[in-house]
Motif scaffolding. Sequence first.
Motif, PDB file in Angstrom:
ATOM      1  N   THR A   5       0.841  -1.209   0.000  1.00 28.73           N
ATOM      2  CA  THR A   5       0.000   0.000   0.000  1.00 28.73           C
ATOM      3  C   THR A   5       0.870   1.251   0.000  1.00 28.73           C
ATOM      4  OG1 THR A   5      -1.736  -1.158   1.208  1.00 28.73           O
ATOM      5  CG2 THR A   5      -1.825   1.237   1.221  1.00 28.73           C
ATOM      6  N   THR A  77      -9.436  -1.029  -0.953  1.00 27.78           N
ATOM      7  CA  THR A  77      -8.200  -0.255  -1.114  1.00 27.78           C
ATOM      8  C   THR A  77      -7.640  -0.434  -2.521  1.00 27.78           C
ATOM      9  OG1 THR A  77      -7.680  -0.534   1.228  1.00 27.78           O
ATOM     10  CG2 THR A  77      -5.873   0.116  -0.207  1.00 27.78           C
ATOM     11  N   ASN A 113     -14.080   6.575   0.604  1.00 26.50           N
ATOM     12  CA  ASN A 113     -13.217   6.833   1.758  1.00 26.50           C
ATOM     13  C   ASN A 113     -13.876   7.752   2.773  1.00 26.50           C
ATOM     14  OD1 ASN A 113     -10.372   5.573   1.188  1.00 26.50           O
ATOM     15  ND2 ASN A 113     -11.127   6.342  -0.756  1.00 26.50           N
ATOM     16  N   ILE A 135     -11.488  -0.408   4.662  1.00 27.04           N
ATOM     17  CA  ILE A 135     -10.244   0.301   4.372  1.00 27.04           C
ATOM     18  C   ILE A 135      -9.677   0.837   5.678  1.00 27.04           C
ATOM     19  CG2 ILE A 135      -9.154   2.169   3.070  1.00 27.04           C
ATOM     20  CD1 ILE A 135     -11.418   2.097   1.126  1.00 27.04           C
ATOM     21  N   SER A 139      -5.180   4.758   5.453  1.00 27.25           N
ATOM     22  CA  SER A 139      -5.311   4.735   3.995  1.00 27.25           C
ATOM     23  C   SER A 139      -6.499   5.577   3.549  1.00 27.25           C
ATOM     24  CB  SER A 139      -5.476   3.302   3.490  1.00 27.25           C
ATOM     25  OG  SER A 139      -4.344   2.519   3.787  1.00 27.25           O
TER      26      SER A 139
END
Length: 325
Positions: A5, A77, A113, A135, A139
Motif C-alpha cells: 500500500t 483499497t 473513503n 479500508i 489509507s
Amino acid sequence: MEFITAILFFLLSLGLLGSHGKSKPSLILYRVSIFCVLVISILTIGQYFLSNLQNINATFEPDTLASNFQRKTPLATAICFLLIGVSILGIQSKSKKVKSIINGLIFITWVINFIAIIIFILNIPSKNADFLIPIPIHSSLIFFFYSGFLLFKNDSKTLNELIFGNYTGSNLIKSSGPFVFGMIMIMGLVLIYLINNEQVDVNVGLIIYSIIAVVFSLTNIFVVAIQLNRSDQEKIIYENALHASIKEIKQYKEALDSCSLVDITDMNGTIISVNDKFCEISKYDRKELIGKTHRVINSGHHSKEFYADLWHEIKTEKSGLGTLK
C-alpha cells in the motif's frame, strides 16, 4: 499500513509529479509509475476472485505467522488505487467527456473513503463494518485528501464557484452542509453509545434516530426555503427598480433624440454611434459616419484651435459646452 500500500501511494505521487512535467524523463516517470499502480491493483483485485494468483503482499512481506487472507490488501483499497490510477492517466485530457468520466471516478473514490472515515469516527465495530468499506483509517485519510486534490485540480473552476462562490447553490452548501453533517454525526455517536451500553434496544434506537433526523431535516429545509424566498423577494424588488430605471432612461433618450443631434465617440474622437436626428441634419447615412471623425462633417466655420480646446475640455472635465455650425 501494508508495504505494498505504501509502495502504491509512492508510485501514485511519482506519477502525479511526472504528469506536470513536459520533458521526456517526466513523461516516462509518469507512465511507468501509473502503469505499475494499475498492474498491482488489478492483480490484487484478482486475488479475491482467482485463488491461483499469488498474494502480492506475501511476496513483499513473508510472514509465517499470518494467514494468506490476513496479509491481503483490502479489496476496497485496491479498487481505490485502480480508480485513482485511471484518473491520473486521463486527467490531462482536453475532452470534456473524458474529464466528466474522470471526475466521476475521483468522486466515487472520495465517497468510498468518506464513508470509511465516518465508520471509524462512529466507532462501528469491524465485524459489523468490514463488509461495507474495509479500508484502514490511515489509507482512507490519504485517499480522501488525495481524491479531493485531484477533483479540485481537474475541475477547479466549478468547485471554486460551488464552495466559495456567492451563488444560491453555494450559499445553500455553506449554510446547510455543516448543520446536516454535524447533526448526523452527533446523533450517530449518541445512538451507538446508547446501544453499546444497552440503554436502548437497536430497533428503538433506529426509530428514535429516524424521527429526530426527519424533524431536523424538515426544520433545515424550512429555514433554507424561507431564506431563499427572502432572497427571491429582494431580487424581484431590485429587478422592478431596474426595469423602472431603464424605462425612465429610455424616455429621456427618446426625448433627447427627438430634438438633439447626438453622437458618441471614443477617446480618439472616432464616431462609434449616432442618433437618427444626427443623420437627418448632416445628410449622412449612419454607416458613413461610424468609424470616421468629425472632420467628415466639418463646415470649416470653426478654427482648429476651437476643436482642440473643445476636446481638451471634454477629456479633462468629461463634458464640453459650445455651439457648432
